[in-house]
Structures are given as C-alpha cells and as structure tokens.
Design a protein around this motif. Structure first.
Motif, PDB file in Angstrom:
ATOM      1  N   UNK A  75       0.867  -1.175   0.000  1.00  0.00           N
ATOM      2  CA  UNK A  75       0.000   0.000   0.000  1.00  0.00           C
ATOM      3  C   UNK A  75       0.907   1.229   0.000  1.00  0.00           C
ATOM      4  N   UNK A  76       0.921   1.934  -1.134  1.00  0.00           N
ATOM      5  CA  UNK A  76       1.800   3.095  -1.270  1.00  0.00           C
ATOM      6  C   UNK A  76       1.308   4.253  -0.422  1.00  0.00           C
ATOM      7  N   UNK A  77       2.258   4.918   0.222  1.00  0.00           N
ATOM      8  CA  UNK A  77       1.946   6.101   1.024  1.00  0.00           C
ATOM      9  C   UNK A  77       1.848   7.310   0.101  1.00  0.00           C
ATOM     10  N   UNK A  78       1.198   8.377   0.560  1.00  0.00           N
ATOM     11  CA  UNK A  78       0.968   9.533  -0.301  1.00  0.00           C
ATOM     12  C   UNK A  78       2.249  10.182  -0.798  1.00  0.00           C
ATOM     13  N   UNK A  79       3.346  10.087  -0.062  1.00  0.00           N
ATOM     14  CA  UNK A  79       4.605  10.688  -0.501  1.00  0.00           C
ATOM     15  C   UNK A  79       5.392   9.822  -1.475  1.00  0.00           C
ATOM     16  N   UNK A  84      -0.696   5.898  -6.389  1.00  0.00           N
ATOM     17  CA  UNK A  84      -1.710   6.039  -7.429  1.00  0.00           C
ATOM     18  C   UNK A  84      -1.411   5.276  -8.699  1.00  0.00           C
ATOM     19  N   UNK A  85      -0.308   4.553  -8.738  1.00  0.00           N
ATOM     20  CA  UNK A  85       0.015   3.761  -9.928  1.00  0.00           C
ATOM     21  C   UNK A  85      -0.384   2.310  -9.692  1.00  0.00           C
ATOM     22  N   UNK A  86      -1.225   1.769 -10.560  1.00  0.00           N
ATOM     23  CA  UNK A  86      -1.674   0.388 -10.353  1.00  0.00           C
ATOM     24  C   UNK A  86      -0.544  -0.637 -10.476  1.00  0.00           C
ATOM     25  N   UNK A  87       0.432  -0.395 -11.335  1.00  0.00           N
ATOM     26  CA  UNK A  87       1.538  -1.330 -11.509  1.00  0.00           C
ATOM     27  C   UNK A  87       2.850  -0.562 -11.515  1.00  0.00           C
ATOM     28  N   UNK A 140     -11.146   2.716   0.628  1.00  0.00           N
ATOM     29  CA  UNK A 140     -10.939   3.920  -0.171  1.00  0.00           C
ATOM     30  C   UNK A 140      -9.462   4.299  -0.243  1.00  0.00           C
ATOM     31  N   UNK A 141      -8.752   4.215   0.883  1.00  0.00           N
ATOM     32  CA  UNK A 141      -7.334   4.557   0.894  1.00  0.00           C
ATOM     33  C   UNK A 141      -6.542   3.612   0.004  1.00  0.00           C
ATOM     34  N   UNK A 142      -6.811   2.314   0.108  1.00  0.00           N
ATOM     35  CA  UNK A 142      -6.072   1.346  -0.700  1.00  0.00           C
ATOM     36  C   UNK A 142      -6.377   1.503  -2.181  1.00  0.00           C
ATOM     37  N   UNK A 143      -7.605   1.852  -2.509  1.00  0.00           N
ATOM     38  CA  UNK A 143      -7.961   2.065  -3.910  1.00  0.00           C
ATOM     39  C   UNK A 143      -7.208   3.269  -4.474  1.00  0.00           C
ATOM     40  N   UNK A 144      -7.131   4.363  -3.702  1.00  0.00           N
ATOM     41  CA  UNK A 144      -6.397   5.549  -4.152  1.00  0.00           C
ATOM     42  C   UNK A 144      -4.909   5.260  -4.266  1.00  0.00           C
ATOM     43  N   UNK A 145      -4.366   4.551  -3.292  1.00  0.00           N
ATOM     44  CA  UNK A 145      -2.935   4.241  -3.282  1.00  0.00           C
ATOM     45  C   UNK A 145      -2.543   3.401  -4.491  1.00  0.00           C
ATOM     46  N   UNK A 146      -3.448   2.581  -4.957  1.00  0.00           N
ATOM     47  CA  UNK A 146      -3.178   1.730  -6.122  1.00  0.00           C
ATOM     48  C   UNK A 146      -3.600   2.388  -7.419  1.00  0.00           C
ATOM     49  N   UNK A 147      -4.288   3.517  -7.310  1.00  0.00           N
ATOM     50  CA  UNK A 147      -4.727   4.201  -8.526  1.00  0.00           C
ATOM     51  C   UNK A 147      -5.899   3.530  -9.198  1.00  0.00           C
TER      52      UNK A 147
END
Length: 178
Positions: A75-79, A84-87, A140-147
């Motif tokens: 799970x990518x952090x906002x920084x 937001x990149x799926x791959x 919601x957070x995980x969806x945004x982090x993965x884009x």
C-alpha cells in the motif's frame, strides 16, 4: 450363534454403520474457527486481559490494526513516487498491509462466530458502525494508493430473480442488504 444376535445376522454395531466420522467442516467453517480462536488469543494477551463479554468495537479496531503488520499487500503512502500507480515499475519502501477484502471477510466471519458462540446481535462488536466506517476508509485509501477506484460489482439480473437480497429501486439503482 457366535457373533450374531439371535440369528439376525451381523448387527449394525459390527458393520460400522453408525460409527461414521462426522463430515469435515467446510473451508469457511474452519477459517471462522481459526479466526475466532485468534481473536480470543488476542484478547487474552492484552494487559490486562479482556473478557469477551467486555469486548467493544475499540478492541476489534485495535485487533484489525494489529493484524495490519502481517499483511502482504503493498500500500503506497501519499509521498511515494508510485502512489496512485496500479503497476509500479520498481520496488519501494512502502509498507505491506492487510488487503481490504481480507479484512472485510474476516469481520464477516468473526461477526457470525460471535453470535454462534452465544453473543447477541445487539451486542456484537463486529457489527458496529465504527467497524463499517473503518473498513470503508481502508478500502478507499487502498484504492487511491493503487490508482484503481473501487467500484461495486454489479449483480447479474438473475440474482434478483432468484431472491438474493437485492431490491431494485429504479432501472439504475439497487439496494443490497448485508
């Protein structure tokens, strides 16, 4: 008459008819029992230990946060440059977390286990609105982090016709009872 009762032939006790082992529990039932035991162990390990009868949704939320450290989903952090990149094209130092779907399924199993073990629906800490809010925030957070924005899967038209718990409001909206 050796081995026979009054000439009737072998009894059902000697043929093993009633000695069938009970059927093995389903995969779901086995997982539910493991989850329930794990949660019980978590409560016993608290200082001071928490009795199940005194368990609240706060204990459940703490348990979910505790489980996060054992997750396997990046799970990518906002920084992070890959936020937001799926791959993402390269590895990063972002943490591994429990996937939303795993947490959602876990809560469903624990909710059922609580009531099967004598808890009432009114006092079920796994059914609390705070738990639903937490799961929605994780999703919601995980969806945004993965884009990848989370989208509910649409039910097939045959699901409604077979009475699977959905009630159409109009041509485009369906309410799902859970």
């Amino acid at each position: 008459m050796s081995g026979e009762r009054g000439g009737e032939g072998p009894s059902r006790w000697t043929t093993g008819e009633s000695q069938q082992p009970p059927p093995a529990p389903s995969r779901y039932e086995s997982q539910k029992r493991r989850d329930w035991n794990t949660f019980g162990q978590y409560l016993r390990n608290q200082r001071p230990p928490v009795l199940l009868s005194l368990c609240t949704c706060s204990h459940v939320l703490d348990f979910l946060r505790y489980l996060d450290q054992f997750g396997k989903t990046k799970v990518h952090l906002q920084g992070c440059i890959f936020y937001g990149q799926p791959e993402p094209p390269a590895p990063c130092a972002c943490p591994l977390r429990q996937a939303w779907g795993s947490l959602d399924a876990l809560i469903g199993r624990l909710r059922a286990a609580y009531e099967e073990n004598g808890g009432t629906p009114e006092t079920n800490p796994f059914a609390s609105s705070a738990i639903r809010v937490y799961l929605k925030e994780v999703r919601d957070f995980q969806a945004k982090a993965r884009g990848i924005p989370y989208k509910k899967k649409k039910k097939k038209a045959t699901d409604h016709q077979q009475g699977r718990g959905s009630v159409p409001l109009s041509n485009s909206t369906t309410i799902h009872f859970s």
